[in-house]
Design an enzyme around this catalytic site. Structure first.
Site, PDB file in Angstrom:
ATOM      1  N   THR A  29      67.007  40.529  42.510  1.00  0.00           N
ATOM      2  CA  THR A  29      66.854  41.827  41.827  1.00  0.00           C
ATOM      3  C   THR A  29      67.349  41.833  40.386  1.00  0.00           C
ATOM      4  O   THR A  29      67.392  42.886  39.749  1.00  0.00           O
ATOM      5  CB  THR A  29      67.593  42.950  42.591  1.00  0.00           C
ATOM      6  OG1 THR A  29      69.009  42.677  42.566  1.00  0.00           O
ATOM      7  CG2 THR A  29      67.102  43.041  44.014  1.00  0.00           C
TER       8      THR A  29
ATOM      9  N   GLY B 202      73.275  35.348  35.329  1.00  0.00           N
ATOM     10  CA  GLY B 202      73.524  36.380  36.333  1.00  0.00           C
ATOM     11  C   GLY B 202      74.658  36.018  37.276  1.00  0.00           C
ATOM     12  O   GLY B 202      75.663  35.435  36.885  1.00  0.00           O
ATOM     13  N   VAL B 203      74.447  36.333  38.540  1.00  0.00           N
ATOM     14  CA  VAL B 203      75.502  36.121  39.525  1.00  0.00           C
ATOM     15  C   VAL B 203      75.774  34.619  39.706  1.00  0.00           C
ATOM     16  O   VAL B 203      76.915  34.206  39.956  1.00  0.00           O
ATOM     17  CB  VAL B 203      75.134  36.840  40.847  1.00  0.00           C
ATOM     18  CG1 VAL B 203      74.073  36.124  41.625  1.00  0.00           C
ATOM     19  CG2 VAL B 203      76.356  37.075  41.696  1.00  0.00           C
ATOM     20  N   ASP B 204      74.756  33.791  39.540  1.00  0.00           N
ATOM     21  CA  ASP B 204      74.892  32.329  39.632  1.00  0.00           C
ATOM     22  C   ASP B 204      75.926  31.827  38.612  1.00  0.00           C
ATOM     23  O   ASP B 204      76.873  31.098  38.963  1.00  0.00           O
ATOM     24  CB  ASP B 204      73.509  31.715  39.352  1.00  0.00           C
ATOM     25  CG  ASP B 204      73.381  30.263  39.774  1.00  0.00           C
ATOM     26  OD1 ASP B 204      74.344  29.715  40.308  1.00  0.00           O
ATOM     27  OD2 ASP B 204      72.297  29.696  39.553  1.00  0.00           O
TER      28      ASP B 204
HETATM   29  P1  ADP Z   1      68.059  36.697  40.583  1.00  0.00           P
HETATM   30  O1  ADP Z   1      67.809  35.529  39.648  1.00  0.00           O
HETATM   31  O2  ADP Z   1      67.896  36.320  42.043  1.00  0.00           O
HETATM   32  O3  ADP Z   1      67.266  37.903  40.205  1.00  0.00           O
HETATM   33  P2  ADP Z   1      70.533  37.670  39.305  1.00  0.00           P
HETATM   34  O4  ADP Z   1      71.805  36.909  39.297  1.00  0.00           O
HETATM   35  O5  ADP Z   1      69.809  37.805  38.004  1.00  0.00           O
HETATM   36  O6  ADP Z   1      69.617  36.999  40.450  1.00  0.00           O
HETATM   37  O7  ADP Z   1      70.817  39.119  39.870  1.00  0.00           O
HETATM   38  C1  ADP Z   1      70.940  39.436  41.231  1.00  0.00           C
HETATM   39  C2  ADP Z   1      71.700  40.729  41.391  1.00  0.00           C
HETATM   40  O8  ADP Z   1      73.102  40.440  41.314  1.00  0.00           O
HETATM   41  C3  ADP Z   1      71.419  41.803  40.347  1.00  0.00           C
HETATM   42  O9  ADP Z   1      71.223  43.044  41.014  1.00  0.00           O
HETATM   43  C4  ADP Z   1      72.689  41.826  39.495  1.00  0.00           C
HETATM   44  O10 ADP Z   1      72.957  43.118  39.005  1.00  0.00           O
HETATM   45  C5  ADP Z   1      73.737  41.425  40.514  1.00  0.00           C
HETATM   46  N1  ADP Z   1      74.961  40.806  39.975  1.00  0.00           N
HETATM   47  C6  ADP Z   1      75.122  40.112  38.808  1.00  0.00           C
HETATM   48  N2  ADP Z   1      76.388  39.670  38.690  1.00  0.00           N
HETATM   49  C7  ADP Z   1      77.047  40.083  39.827  1.00  0.00           C
HETATM   50  C8  ADP Z   1      78.384  39.953  40.317  1.00  0.00           C
HETATM   51  N3  ADP Z   1      79.322  39.279  39.622  1.00  0.00           N
HETATM   52  N4  ADP Z   1      78.686  40.519  41.512  1.00  0.00           N
HETATM   53  C9  ADP Z   1      77.760  41.181  42.237  1.00  0.00           C
HETATM   54  N5  ADP Z   1      76.494  41.338  41.830  1.00  0.00           N
HETATM   55  C10 ADP Z   1      76.132  40.801  40.643  1.00  0.00           C
END
Ligand code: ADP
Length: 179
Positions: free
Chosen positions: A127, A37-39
């Protein structure tokens, strides 16, 4: 930006790794060693310096617990810093998830205050892979940011960065509902 935002509270649709703010917030996991994901996107875009600092924090304090936050450099990102916070894994909503998610926002904002960071951008913590319902999560994000801004000088601006159209609509509604 939508009409329901104020100069100190903004909504942007896009990729958080591209935001020119003092700090972006990472939806990390408690290992601090990166994930999906965002990480994953933040570590890819920011390069190895972020992970190296995460490892040092891990060696010092053993990672980051749910609801807490730590700060590192932004590496090659436009943002100078990354604030890593660990959202709750959604487990039906009766296992303390709302309070833990609120803590993510408050502890991230506290780090921004301590470091006098002018602007902080948040994704929807929890989310994605962690499964927190987006509408409930957005209500908590907006409530905590508003409460913080009402009583603190730093950060001067909070930006919610949404990826999908659905998230954009959800945040617009959350921002409009609490004016
Ligand atoms: P968690 O493990 O806390 O649920 P995620 O990374 O899976 O975190 O997702 C958190 C949110 O970030 C999601 O709503 C996803 O759609 C969003 N997201 C993923 N990639 C990006 C990005 N590059 N920029 C902004 N938001 C993002």
């Amino acid at each position: 930006m939508s009409a329901s935002t104020s100069p100190r509270l903004q909504l942007v649709q896009g990729d958080i790794t591209r935001q020119s703010v003092a700090a972006i917030v990472n939806a990390a996991n408690s290992s601090l060693l990166g994930g999906g994901g965002v990480d994953g996107a933040i570590h890819r875009a920011g390069g190895p310096a972020i992970l190296e600092e995460c490892r040092q924090i891990r060696a010092r304090q053993g990672g980051c617990q749910t609801g807490e936050a730590v700060i590192t450099t932004g590496g090659r990102l436009p943002a100078a810093h990354v604030i890593h916070t660990v959202g709750p894994v959604w487990n039906g909503g009766h296992k303390g998830e709302p309070e833990l998610l609120a803590s993510c926002y408050r502890n991230s904002l506290r780090l921004a205050q301590e470091n006098q960071l002018a602007s902080v951008a948040f994704p929807g913590i929890g989310t994605g892979i962690y499964g927190y319902p987006k509408k409930e999560a957005a209500a908590i994000a907006v409530r905590e940011a508003r409460q913080w801004l009402a009583s603190h000088e730093w950060p001067q601006t909070v930006v919610f960065v949404v990826f999908e159209d659905e998230s954009q609509r959800i945040y617009e509604a959350a921002l409009a509902g609490h004016e």
